[in-house]
Write an enzyme that holds these catalytic residues in place. Structure first.
Site, PDB file in Angstrom:
ATOM      1  N   ASP A  99       0.824  -1.223   0.000  1.00 57.94           N
ATOM      2  CA  ASP A  99       0.000   0.000   0.000  1.00 57.94           C
ATOM      3  C   ASP A  99       0.850   1.262   0.000  1.00 57.94           C
ATOM      4  OD1 ASP A  99       0.907  -0.445   2.622  1.00 57.94           O
ATOM      5  OD2 ASP A  99      -1.040  -0.152   3.569  1.00 57.94           O
ATOM      6  N   ASP A 152       7.123   3.636   3.351  1.00 59.27           N
ATOM      7  CA  ASP A 152       7.396   4.728   4.271  1.00 59.27           C
ATOM      8  C   ASP A 152       8.893   4.676   4.629  1.00 59.27           C
ATOM      9  OD1 ASP A 152       6.776   6.821   6.048  1.00 59.27           O
ATOM     10  OD2 ASP A 152       6.204   5.460   7.649  1.00 59.27           O
ATOM     11  N   PHE A 196       0.127  11.510   7.485  1.00 55.91           N
ATOM     12  CA  PHE A 196      -0.461  10.180   7.680  1.00 55.91           C
ATOM     13  C   PHE A 196      -1.751  10.067   6.878  1.00 55.91           C
ATOM     14  CE2 PHE A 196      -2.108   6.437   9.811  1.00 55.91           C
ATOM     15  CZ  PHE A 196      -0.956   5.671   9.826  1.00 55.91           C
ATOM     16  N   ARG A 228     -10.008   1.793   6.661  1.00 52.28           N
ATOM     17  CA  ARG A 228      -9.591   1.041   5.467  1.00 52.28           C
ATOM     18  C   ARG A 228     -10.675   1.052   4.396  1.00 52.28           C
ATOM     19  NH1 ARG A 228      -4.934  -1.894   6.895  1.00 52.28           N
ATOM     20  NH2 ARG A 228      -4.903  -2.771   8.984  1.00 52.28           N
TER      21      ARG A 228
HETATM   22  P1  IMP Z   1       7.603   1.105   6.452  1.00 51.47           P
HETATM   23  O1  IMP Z   1       8.127  -0.195   6.975  1.00 51.47           O
HETATM   24  O2  IMP Z   1       7.961   2.243   7.355  1.00 51.47           O
HETATM   25  O3  IMP Z   1       7.962   1.376   5.006  1.00 51.47           O
HETATM   26  O4  IMP Z   1       6.054   1.043   6.604  1.00 51.47           O
HETATM   27  C1  IMP Z   1       5.219   0.488   5.682  1.00 51.47           C
HETATM   28  C2  IMP Z   1       3.880   0.214   6.323  1.00 51.47           C
HETATM   29  O5  IMP Z   1       3.537   1.237   7.248  1.00 51.47           O
HETATM   30  C3  IMP Z   1       2.785   0.249   5.295  1.00 51.47           C
HETATM   31  O6  IMP Z   1       2.545  -1.029   4.780  1.00 51.47           O
HETATM   32  C4  IMP Z   1       1.602   0.762   6.076  1.00 51.47           C
HETATM   33  O7  IMP Z   1       0.892  -0.312   6.648  1.00 51.47           O
HETATM   34  C5  IMP Z   1       2.194   1.602   7.181  1.00 51.47           C
HETATM   35  N1  IMP Z   1       2.118   3.047   6.879  1.00 51.47           N
HETATM   36  C6  IMP Z   1       3.134   3.895   6.600  1.00 51.47           C
HETATM   37  N2  IMP Z   1       2.704   5.141   6.371  1.00 51.47           N
HETATM   38  C7  IMP Z   1       1.355   5.087   6.496  1.00 51.47           C
HETATM   39  C8  IMP Z   1       0.317   6.061   6.341  1.00 51.47           C
HETATM   40  O8  IMP Z   1       0.517   7.254   6.037  1.00 51.47           O
HETATM   41  N3  IMP Z   1      -0.939   5.602   6.554  1.00 51.47           N
HETATM   42  C9  IMP Z   1      -1.227   4.313   6.874  1.00 51.47           C
HETATM   43  N4  IMP Z   1      -0.302   3.382   7.010  1.00 51.47           N
HETATM   44  C10 IMP Z   1       0.988   3.751   6.816  1.00 51.47           C
HETATM   45 MG    MG Z   2      -0.888  -0.580   8.197  1.00 49.42          MG
END
Ligand code: IMP
Ligand code: MG
Length: 182
Positions: free
Chosen positions: A100, A103, A152, A165
């Site tokens: 999705d 980040d 966010f 969701r």
């Molecule tokens: P990462 O490991 O920091 O890249 O995080 C990835 C996961 O964090 C994604 O699969 C999302 O589930 C969650 N995530 C990161 N940013 C957001 C956001 O802005 N809204 C909702 N979920 C997020």
């Molecule tokens: Mg999530």
């Protein structure tokens, strides 16, 4: 629910266009491949369902459920838990990880190295949204739908504390909503 949204970033029409464009590109690139779409649950569930219908070459699907956030808006700990592993033996498959949002990159970095050890033919990443400013590991998406700034976002599969969701669009949550849970 709608009162908790500060601003709509991508309407459902825009999300449809983004998904269609990605599906077309993926269909060209995976013409003679052994494509396996791996949806990272739960956030990618709506994106996966829409994207796979835009892909015109044969493919298989599987699901992996990972959890890292535990109701927070960041993953500073870097801890990723495999809640549900794949059913398929991925050896020889051309895996496309369907996510999705990218980040920090920690989640996909972990998942990718885990799957690399299982000897697939290739692994690439397709993310609906990308927050490049927030990256802490050296990871990029091979296919990316759209970039979002450091805010966010929720909806179209993305949650805050497991809610929102089911919104058909992607919007920014009002800060007062998530500042309560930090
Ligand atoms: P990462 O490991 O920091 O890249 O995080 C990835 C996961 O964090 C994604 O699969 C999302 O589930 C969650 N995530 C990161 N940013 C957001 C956001 O802005 N809204 C909702 N979920 C997020
Ligand atoms: Mg999530």
């Amino acid at each position: 629910m709608i009162n908790d949204i500060e601003k709509v970033y991508y309407s459902s029409e825009e999300l449809h266009d983004i998904t269609a464009k990605l599906g077309k590109k993926i269909s060209e690139d995976y013409k003679d491949k052994n494509l396996l779409l791996v949806s990272i649950l739960k956030g990618s569930v709506i994106f996966m369902a829409d994207l796979m219908r835009e892909i015109t070459v044969p493919c298989e699907i599987d699901f992996m459920c990972v959890s890292s956030y535990e109701n927070k808006t960041n993953n500073n700990s870097g801890v990723v838990k495999i809640v549900k592993d794949l059913d398929i033996n991925v050896e020889g498959y051309d895996i496309l990880l369907v996510e999705d949002i990218l980040d920090s990159g920690r989640t996909l970095n972990y998942v990718r190295s885990l799957l690399e050890d299982r000897h697939p033919a290739s692994i690439r990443i397709c993310t609906l949204l990308d927050k490049p400013e927030r990256r802490v590991v050296d990871l990029y998406a091979d296919y990316s739908g759209a970039e979002v700034p450091d805010a966010f976002v929720v909806g179209y599969g993305l949650d805050y504390a497991q809610k929102y969701r089911n919104l058909p669009y992607i919007g920014v949550l009002k800060e007062e909503i998530y500042s309560k849970g930090e």
